[in-house]
Motif scaffolding. Structure first.
Motif, PDB file in Angstrom:
ATOM      1  N   VAL A 102       0.788  -7.560   2.045  1.00  0.00           N
ATOM      2  CA  VAL A 102       0.422  -7.989   3.390  1.00  0.00           C
ATOM      3  C   VAL A 102      -0.699  -7.088   3.886  1.00  0.00           C
ATOM      4  O   VAL A 102      -0.600  -5.856   3.799  1.00  0.00           O
ATOM      5  N   THR A 103      -1.765  -7.700   4.406  1.00  0.00           N
ATOM      6  CA  THR A 103      -2.856  -6.933   4.986  1.00  0.00           C
ATOM      7  C   THR A 103      -2.468  -6.503   6.395  1.00  0.00           C
ATOM      8  O   THR A 103      -2.004  -7.320   7.189  1.00  0.00           O
ATOM      9  N   GLY A 108      -6.055  -1.726   5.749  1.00  0.00           N
ATOM     10  CA  GLY A 108      -5.593  -1.863   4.371  1.00  0.00           C
ATOM     11  C   GLY A 108      -4.327  -2.695   4.362  1.00  0.00           C
ATOM     12  O   GLY A 108      -4.177  -3.606   5.170  1.00  0.00           O
ATOM     13  N   GLY A 109      -3.394  -2.363   3.482  1.00  0.00           N
ATOM     14  CA  GLY A 109      -2.208  -3.197   3.404  1.00  0.00           C
ATOM     15  C   GLY A 109      -1.003  -2.474   2.846  1.00  0.00           C
ATOM     16  O   GLY A 109      -1.042  -1.286   2.535  1.00  0.00           O
ATOM     17  N   VAL A 110       0.064  -3.249   2.736  1.00  0.00           N
ATOM     18  CA  VAL A 110       1.324  -2.738   2.231  1.00  0.00           C
ATOM     19  C   VAL A 110       1.955  -3.805   1.342  1.00  0.00           C
ATOM     20  O   VAL A 110       1.847  -4.993   1.628  1.00  0.00           O
ATOM     21  N   ARG A 111       2.553  -3.345   0.242  1.00  0.00           N
ATOM     22  CA  ARG A 111       3.289  -4.258  -0.628  1.00  0.00           C
ATOM     23  C   ARG A 111       4.758  -4.167  -0.233  1.00  0.00           C
ATOM     24  O   ARG A 111       5.340  -3.079  -0.170  1.00  0.00           O
ATOM     25  N   GLY A 124      17.668  -3.830  -1.130  1.00  0.00           N
ATOM     26  CA  GLY A 124      16.872  -3.554   0.059  1.00  0.00           C
ATOM     27  C   GLY A 124      15.391  -3.650  -0.249  1.00  0.00           C
ATOM     28  O   GLY A 124      14.996  -4.092  -1.318  1.00  0.00           O
ATOM     29  N   TRP A 125      14.629  -3.217   0.722  1.00  0.00           N
ATOM     30  CA  TRP A 125      13.174  -3.354   0.662  1.00  0.00           C
ATOM     31  C   TRP A 125      12.511  -2.008   0.455  1.00  0.00           C
ATOM     32  O   TRP A 125      12.960  -0.994   0.973  1.00  0.00           O
ATOM     33  N   THR A 126      11.395  -2.028  -0.263  1.00  0.00           N
ATOM     34  CA  THR A 126      10.549  -0.854  -0.430  1.00  0.00           C
ATOM     35  C   THR A 126       9.181  -1.204   0.130  1.00  0.00           C
ATOM     36  O   THR A 126       8.672  -2.298  -0.111  1.00  0.00           O
ATOM     37  N   LEU A 127       8.601  -0.284   0.893  1.00  0.00           N
ATOM     38  CA  LEU A 127       7.250  -0.459   1.424  1.00  0.00           C
ATOM     39  C   LEU A 127       6.324   0.422   0.595  1.00  0.00           C
ATOM     40  O   LEU A 127       6.492   1.643   0.562  1.00  0.00           O
ATOM     41  N   VAL A 128       5.353  -0.199  -0.076  1.00  0.00           N
ATOM     42  CA  VAL A 128       4.415   0.546  -0.913  1.00  0.00           C
ATOM     43  C   VAL A 128       3.028   0.388  -0.294  1.00  0.00           C
ATOM     44  O   VAL A 128       2.418  -0.677  -0.366  1.00  0.00           O
ATOM     45  N   ALA A 147       5.415  -6.554   9.710  1.00  0.00           N
ATOM     46  CA  ALA A 147       5.061  -7.452   8.602  1.00  0.00           C
ATOM     47  C   ALA A 147       6.310  -7.779   7.777  1.00  0.00           C
ATOM     48  O   ALA A 147       6.518  -8.934   7.390  1.00  0.00           O
ATOM     49  N   LEU A 148       7.142  -6.786   7.541  1.00  0.00           N
ATOM     50  CA  LEU A 148       8.367  -6.985   6.783  1.00  0.00           C
ATOM     51  C   LEU A 148       9.280  -7.976   7.505  1.00  0.00           C
ATOM     52  O   LEU A 148       9.833  -8.883   6.883  1.00  0.00           O
TER      53      LEU A 148
END
Length: 157
Positions: A102-103, A108-111, A124-128, A147-148
């Motif tokens: 996601v931009t 920039g962005g995060v995966r 669960g979720w990881t923010l990269v 975004a998540l």
């Protein structure tokens, strides 16, 4: 050059495995053996790395480069990797439920990655965050959390 078909019994016994965990493939490394089971990758020093904690595994002519979701980097020299690359790739990919980049506004962005244990419930979720972004920046984290939430809503997870 010998091509062992079976993992030596002493190595198999030294692995601290979970109930129902079984060896899929292995390779001799400079420091011992790297062993792939149905639930985790065992490094030559005996470290157990569950597949759901592997962020990136890459292979080159020298062997394996591994990055875990907590940022730890490991290197294994594997002269003959055998079936390890394919097995690790398949096992890591099987843990990923959602993988979406996601931009973020002007930054920039995060995966966003949702993972689950092999055969288990979603963990669960990881923010990269993209290289160069500070994951400790509260403003950046707030944007990533928004975004998540949007991705979770849209995908129903």
């Amino acid at each position: 050059m010998s091509f062992l078909r079976r993992l030596p019994a002493g190595v198999r016994k030294s692995l601290i495995t979970e109930r129902g965990e079984r060896v899929l493939t292995f390779s001799a490394s400079d420091g011992g053996y790297v062993v792939a089971t149905n639930l985790a990758l065992f490094l030559s020093d005996g470290t157990r790395v569950p597949y759901e904690t592997i962020d990136k595994a890459t292979w080159d002519e020298e062997g394996l480069r591994l990055i875990t979701t907590d940022g730890e980097r490991r290197r294994e020299r594997l002269p003959e990797p055998r079936l390890l690359p394919e097995t690790v790739r398949e096992r890591v990919n099987a843990t990923i439920v959602v993988n979406k980049h996601v931009t973020l506004p002007g930054r920039g962005g995060v995966r966003l990655v949702a993972r689950r244990r092999p055969g288990g419930e979603m963990l669960g979720w990881t923010l990269v965050f993209d290289d160069g972004l500070d994951p400790e920046d509260p403003g950046l984290r707030a944007l990533a959390e928004q975004a998540l939430e949007g991705v979770r809503r849209s995908m129903g997870v």
